[in-house]
Motif scaffolding. Structure first.
Motif, PDB file in Angstrom:
ATOM      1  N   UNK A 142      63.285  36.287  40.737  1.00 33.86           N
ATOM      2  CA  UNK A 142      61.914  36.304  41.260  1.00 33.86           C
ATOM      3  C   UNK A 142      61.723  35.226  42.329  1.00 33.86           C
ATOM      4  N   UNK A 143      60.764  35.445  43.209  1.00 30.12           N
ATOM      5  CA  UNK A 143      60.435  34.453  44.232  1.00 30.12           C
ATOM      6  C   UNK A 143      59.937  33.190  43.543  1.00 30.12           C
ATOM      7  N   UNK A 144      60.219  32.025  44.118  1.00 35.80           N
ATOM      8  CA  UNK A 144      59.800  30.779  43.472  1.00 35.80           C
ATOM      9  C   UNK A 144      58.283  30.584  43.466  1.00 35.80           C
ATOM     10  N   UNK A 145      57.610  31.177  44.437  1.00 32.31           N
ATOM     11  CA  UNK A 145      56.148  31.085  44.459  1.00 32.31           C
ATOM     12  C   UNK A 145      55.572  32.466  44.746  1.00 32.31           C
ATOM     13  N   UNK A 146      54.326  32.651  44.363  1.00 36.76           N
ATOM     14  CA  UNK A 146      53.616  33.902  44.598  1.00 36.76           C
ATOM     15  C   UNK A 146      52.595  33.672  45.692  1.00 36.76           C
ATOM     16  N   UNK A 147      52.507  34.622  46.616  1.00 33.28           N
ATOM     17  CA  UNK A 147      51.529  34.543  47.700  1.00 33.28           C
ATOM     18  C   UNK A 147      50.435  35.576  47.468  1.00 33.28           C
ATOM     19  N   UNK A 148      49.187  35.153  47.556  1.00 30.18           N
ATOM     20  CA  UNK A 148      48.078  36.091  47.450  1.00 30.18           C
ATOM     21  C   UNK A 148      48.004  36.906  48.742  1.00 30.18           C
ATOM     22  N   UNK A 149      47.288  38.022  48.733  1.00 28.01           N
ATOM     23  CA  UNK A 149      47.113  38.783  49.975  1.00 28.01           C
ATOM     24  C   UNK A 149      46.484  37.941  51.093  1.00 28.01           C
ATOM     25  N   UNK A 150      45.572  37.055  50.752  1.00 34.12           N
ATOM     26  CA  UNK A 150      44.953  36.199  51.770  1.00 34.12           C
ATOM     27  C   UNK A 150      45.977  35.244  52.383  1.00 34.12           C
TER      28      UNK A 150
ATOM     29  N   UNK B 160      52.670  15.913  49.225  1.00 32.90           N
ATOM     30  CA  UNK B 160      51.648  16.747  49.853  1.00 32.90           C
ATOM     31  C   UNK B 160      52.288  18.069  50.249  1.00 32.90           C
ATOM     32  N   UNK B 161      51.471  19.073  50.457  1.00 33.07           N
ATOM     33  CA  UNK B 161      51.955  20.367  50.927  1.00 33.07           C
ATOM     34  C   UNK B 161      51.912  20.365  52.446  1.00 33.07           C
ATOM     35  N   UNK B 162      52.963  20.897  53.065  1.00 35.81           N
ATOM     36  CA  UNK B 162      53.022  20.947  54.523  1.00 35.81           C
ATOM     37  C   UNK B 162      53.554  22.307  54.955  1.00 35.81           C
ATOM     38  N   UNK B 163      52.902  22.912  55.949  1.00 32.61           N
ATOM     39  CA  UNK B 163      53.321  24.196  56.517  1.00 32.61           C
ATOM     40  C   UNK B 163      53.625  23.949  57.987  1.00 32.61           C
ATOM     41  N   UNK B 164      54.824  24.338  58.430  1.00 31.91           N
ATOM     42  CA  UNK B 164      55.243  24.134  59.811  1.00 31.91           C
ATOM     43  C   UNK B 164      55.948  25.384  60.329  1.00 31.91           C
TER      44      UNK B 164
ATOM     45  N   UNK C 182      62.002  22.689  43.523  1.00 32.24           N
ATOM     46  CA  UNK C 182      61.738  22.389  42.115  1.00 32.24           C
ATOM     47  C   UNK C 182      60.289  21.983  41.855  1.00 32.24           C
ATOM     48  N   UNK C 183      59.633  21.423  42.863  1.00 35.32           N
ATOM     49  CA  UNK C 183      58.231  21.026  42.700  1.00 35.32           C
ATOM     50  C   UNK C 183      57.291  22.222  42.778  1.00 35.32           C
ATOM     51  N   UNK C 184      57.782  23.358  43.300  1.00 37.74           N
ATOM     52  CA  UNK C 184      56.915  24.493  43.610  1.00 37.74           C
ATOM     53  C   UNK C 184      57.120  25.724  42.741  1.00 37.74           C
ATOM     54  N   UNK C 185      58.175  25.762  41.947  1.00 35.99           N
ATOM     55  CA  UNK C 185      58.469  26.961  41.162  1.00 35.99           C
ATOM     56  C   UNK C 185      57.278  27.322  40.276  1.00 35.99           C
ATOM     57  N   UNK C 186      56.889  28.593  40.351  1.00 34.19           N
ATOM     58  CA  UNK C 186      55.765  29.087  39.558  1.00 34.19           C
ATOM     59  C   UNK C 186      54.414  28.938  40.217  1.00 34.19           C
ATOM     60  N   UNK C 187      54.361  28.365  41.414  1.00 32.25           N
ATOM     61  CA  UNK C 187      53.086  28.137  42.092  1.00 32.25           C
ATOM     62  C   UNK C 187      52.524  29.424  42.690  1.00 32.25           C
ATOM     63  N   UNK C 188      51.215  29.435  42.867  1.00 35.67           N
ATOM     64  CA  UNK C 188      50.518  30.504  43.573  1.00 35.67           C
ATOM     65  C   UNK C 188      49.897  29.890  44.820  1.00 35.67           C
ATOM     66  N   UNK C 189      50.229  30.465  45.968  1.00 33.35           N
ATOM     67  CA  UNK C 189      49.715  29.985  47.253  1.00 33.35           C
ATOM     68  C   UNK C 189      48.626  30.939  47.725  1.00 33.35           C
TER      69      UNK C 189
ATOM     70  N   UNK D 107      45.232  26.405  53.077  1.00 33.43           N
ATOM     71  CA  UNK D 107      46.024  26.919  51.973  1.00 33.43           C
ATOM     72  C   UNK D 107      45.702  26.109  50.729  1.00 33.43           C
ATOM     73  N   UNK D 108      45.643  26.785  49.598  1.00 36.82           N
ATOM     74  CA  UNK D 108      45.446  26.117  48.315  1.00 36.82           C
ATOM     75  C   UNK D 108      46.619  26.503  47.414  1.00 36.82           C
ATOM     76  N   UNK D 109      46.898  25.667  46.434  1.00 34.74           N
ATOM     77  CA  UNK D 109      48.042  25.878  45.556  1.00 34.74           C
ATOM     78  C   UNK D 109      47.624  25.686  44.106  1.00 34.74           C
ATOM     79  N   UNK D 110      48.001  26.630  43.276  1.00 40.04           N
ATOM     80  CA  UNK D 110      47.910  26.466  41.827  1.00 40.04           C
ATOM     81  C   UNK D 110      49.346  26.174  41.409  1.00 40.04           C
ATOM     82  N   UNK D 111      49.625  24.916  41.137  1.00 42.99           N
ATOM     83  CA  UNK D 111      50.984  24.476  40.891  1.00 42.99           C
ATOM     84  C   UNK D 111      51.116  23.997  39.446  1.00 42.99           C
TER      85      UNK D 111
END
Length: 121
Positions: free
Chosen positions: A13-21, A53-57, A84-91, A102-106
């Motif tokens: 499975x993917x390490x994180x889940x992305x919402x449609x948004x 912190x979360x960073x998107x580049x 390893x810090x992000x496994x199971x997160x929802x973005x 972006x918000x994260x449920x980690x």
């Protein structure tokens, strides 16, 4: 008699889940990138009062160790050192009259700073 070695490898499975948004926002970022890009990278650099912190580049190519998550609009690369810090997160991507981001449920985060900019594991 079939053995475990005969079984096809199980899809990981993917390490994180992305919402449609979040997927739509990644599509927008890639479509409006200032130049050619392979996708965007999510990483967790050390900063803020809680430590990470979360960073998107934008990225032009994957780095060794990156985990590529295909979305309908492009690729989200997760930094290997941050995985390893992000496994199971929802973005998610959220917008209101005052803020957008972006918000994260980690499930790995054990705490965060008061302003919500950083977290600790």
């Amino acid at each position: 008699m079939a053995t475990i070695a005969d079984s096809p490898p199980r899809q990981r499975p993917a390490p994180i889940t992305l919402t449609p948004a979040a997927q739509a926002r990644i599509a927008h970022l890639i479509a409006t990138a200032p130049g050619p890009v392979a996708g965007v990278r999510l990483s967790t650099p050390r900063r803020g009062c809680s430590g990470l912190a979360y960073s998107i580049d934008y990225v032009e190519a994957a780095k060794p160790g990156d985990e590529a998550i295909a979305t309908p609009a492009g690729t989200l690369f997760v930094d290997g050192a941050s995985l390893l810090y992000l496994i199971g997160s929802v973005m998610d991507w959220q917008e209101d009259d005052f803020a957008a981001g972006f918000t994260f449920q980690n499930p790995n985060a054990r705490g965060s700073c008061g302003c919500g900019e950083s977290f600790t594991v």
